[in-house]
Design a protein around this motif. Structure first.
Motif, PDB file in Angstrom:
ATOM      1  N   PRO A  61      66.144  37.379   9.513  1.00 20.88           N
ATOM      2  CA  PRO A  61      64.777  37.413   9.541  1.00 20.88           C
ATOM      3  C   PRO A  61      64.202  37.294   7.942  1.00 20.88           C
ATOM      4  O   PRO A  61      63.259  36.413   7.488  1.00 20.88           O
ATOM      5  N   THR A  96      66.847  27.267  13.183  1.00 15.92           N
ATOM      6  CA  THR A  96      66.470  27.952  14.269  1.00 15.92           C
ATOM      7  C   THR A  96      65.491  27.588  15.252  1.00 15.92           C
ATOM      8  O   THR A  96      64.980  26.354  15.209  1.00 15.92           O
ATOM      9  N   GLU A 149      60.568  32.648  14.955  1.00 17.54           N
ATOM     10  CA  GLU A 149      61.651  32.882  13.990  1.00 17.54           C
ATOM     11  C   GLU A 149      61.436  32.933  12.549  1.00 17.54           C
ATOM     12  O   GLU A 149      61.828  33.836  11.895  1.00 17.54           O
TER      13      GLU A 149
END
Length: 499
Positions: free
Chosen positions: A158, A475, A480
């Motif tokens: 992240p 992603t 995300e």
């Protein structure tokens, strides 16, 4: 120990002192890398602050810590022999646990194995961590997105995605600034929203006693700035659309829109190709990226598909004297029925055409692909143009979309600047709303009035920043790439689509 004393001990004010020397980060320590040999130590006092991510006790007198400071992990070696107050060594180190935030003071050196470390002679707790932090990767999406801070503490991805997101926005801003564009901010709250087909969020302005809406696009304001004399203008900011949540849609998302007086489709396509190619090289150091196991190449020129020609050929209309560009909603419904294309009401021309294109053409757009020459019904704010195909003249929108990995990344067109034609198209949108299309924009009379002062021939361009970040970070879900995506209340949490 009183509660006040305990608070002061465990939650002290952060007050760097001369005795703690130079405060350093992980990047600062790189300057010692080439100047020290294995087993050698510098004599300059430094202090490192950060969170303990691991603690390894070699013995009762020697403890190794890994400290996270702004994304960098640095080793700290705490030995009783170096400690300023050796009688406190055991108590202080026993109190230090994984997750706690500490200040470590000592000297920079290398271990016998050559690892750059800080050899501490003093430890100070700044903030304790009162919860256990999971040691293995946190996978449960419910916990990850409701406790985003915990997701970032446990999983490296992240934070890395957010860093790439920052690089993308920085690159876009620099690309446009270098070309003489002025960055502005336009209203997020307005009495009328327009610039896209979407259902807005509504709120109430108590001071004005009026209903207001969160913007769905900054387009109409930005074009008014062009009318006002700012020939090149752009905005990077949040848009809000009261729609479903899935892999490609979040109710709150980020776009970049720019408007360039005296631009056209050719200049927009050229700038789009150049921006995307240079962005990919800036982020990844290559002209290609991997997305879902597929290599995507951003070499220029990108593939181009003429929407009307493609659909007319697909449906066998080339020699019929007919075209999807001129069909009414009844004819388009028949096309959908014949080819098993499911469309939900309201069955307006715009919704039918949009569904046809998403069913027939978009799945072909894996590599960077421009779709152009859209039927005019899809583009109420775009200038129209004529071209000849199969011996017949067809009116289409002077517009293109850029698709990559089957997802729309950019939407652009030459702006409609005829106020009478704009008013006519707004009236058509009223009819679409009467048919039940709640996403059709509410006509904006003030924008039509602004057009009467003269909008220069203008090229407009919009990019979905979140989708570009999804593309560049490989992603699958838009949540995300957003620091804090929208999540449903725990007491009302049906499954969110991952498609």
């Amino acid at each position: 120990m009183s509660s006040d004393t305990r608070t002061l001990t465990r939650y002290p004010r952060f007050q760097p002192s001369v005795r703690q020397g130079l405060y350093v980060s992980g990047k600062d320590l790189a300057q010692w890398q080439d100047h020290l040999n294995a087993g050698e130590k510098d004599d300059k006092i430094v202090t490192l602050t950060g969170r303990i991510v691991s603690k390894r006790e070699s013995s009762a007198k020697l403890i190794f810590y890994d400290i996270m400071h702004n994304g960098d992990v640095i080793q700290v070696v705490a030995s009783k022999s170096r400690f300023e107050q050796p009688e406190l060594f055991t108590d202080i180190n026993q109190d230090a646990s994984r997750g706690d935030i500490f200040a470590f003071t000592g000297v920079v050196g290398k271990t016998k194995h050559g690892q750059l470390s800080i050899f501490a002679n003093q430890l100070q707790m700044l903030v304790p961590c009162l919860h256990d932090i999971p040691r293995s990767g946190l996978k449960d999406p419910e916990k990850r997105f409701r406790q985003r801070y915990l997701d970032m503490l446990v999983n490296p991805e992240p934070t890395q995605i957010l860093r790439i997101r920052s690089q993308v926005i920085r690159f876009i801003r620099q690309f446009l600034d270098e070309r003489g564009f002025l960055e502005v901010e336009t209203p997020i709250l307005s009495s009328k929203v327009g610039g896209a087909n979407a259902q807005p969020f509504k709120t109430q302005a108590n001071a004005l006693d009026m209903e207001m809406q969160l913007r769905i696009a900054p387009e109409l304001y930005l074009k008014q700035l062009v009318i006002g004399g700012i020939d090149r203008v752009y905005e990077i900011g949040k848009q809000f659309r009261n729609e479903g949540i899935d892999a490609d849609h979040n109710p709150e998302f980020t776009t970049c829109e720019f408007y360039q007086a005296y631009g056209n489709l050719d200049s927009l396509m050229n700038d789009t190709e150049k921006m995307l190619l240079e962005m990919v090289q800036y982020i990844h150091g290559s002209k290609s990226i991997n997305k879902n196991g597929q290599e995507l190449n951003f070499e220029r020129p990108f593939t181009r598909i003429n929407v009307v020609d493609y659909l007319d050929n697909y449906f066998g209309l080339e020699n019929s004297g007919n075209s999807v560009a001129t069909m009414d909603s009844m004819s388009l419904q028949k096309i959908c029925q014949q080819h098993d294309i499911t469309v939900k009401a309201p069955l307006t021309e715009a919704r039918l055409l949009d569904k046809i294109i998403s069913h027939v053409i978009e799945p072909k757009c894996v590599q960077p692909t421009f779709l152009y020459n859209h039927p005019l019904a899809l583009s109420p704010l775009a200038k129209d143009m004529e071209y000849t195909t199969a011996g017949k003249k067809v009116t289409v929108a002077a517009r293109f979309e850029l698709f990559v990995a089957k997802k729309e990344i950019v939407n652009a067109y030459e702006e409609l600047n005829d106020p009478e034609e704009q008013q006519r198209r707004f009236e058509q949108q009223i009819k679409d709303r009467q048919l039940g299309d709640n996403e059709a924009p509410i006509p904006d009379a003030s924008f039509v009035e602004a057009l009467k002062y003269g909008l220069p021939p203008t090229a407009g361009w919009g990019m979905g920043v979140d989708r570009v970040v999804q593309l560049l970070t490989d992603t699958h879900h838009i949540r995300e790439v957003i620091a804090f995506p929208v999540v449903r209340p725990i007491n009302n949490n049906p499954k969110v689509s991952n498609e």
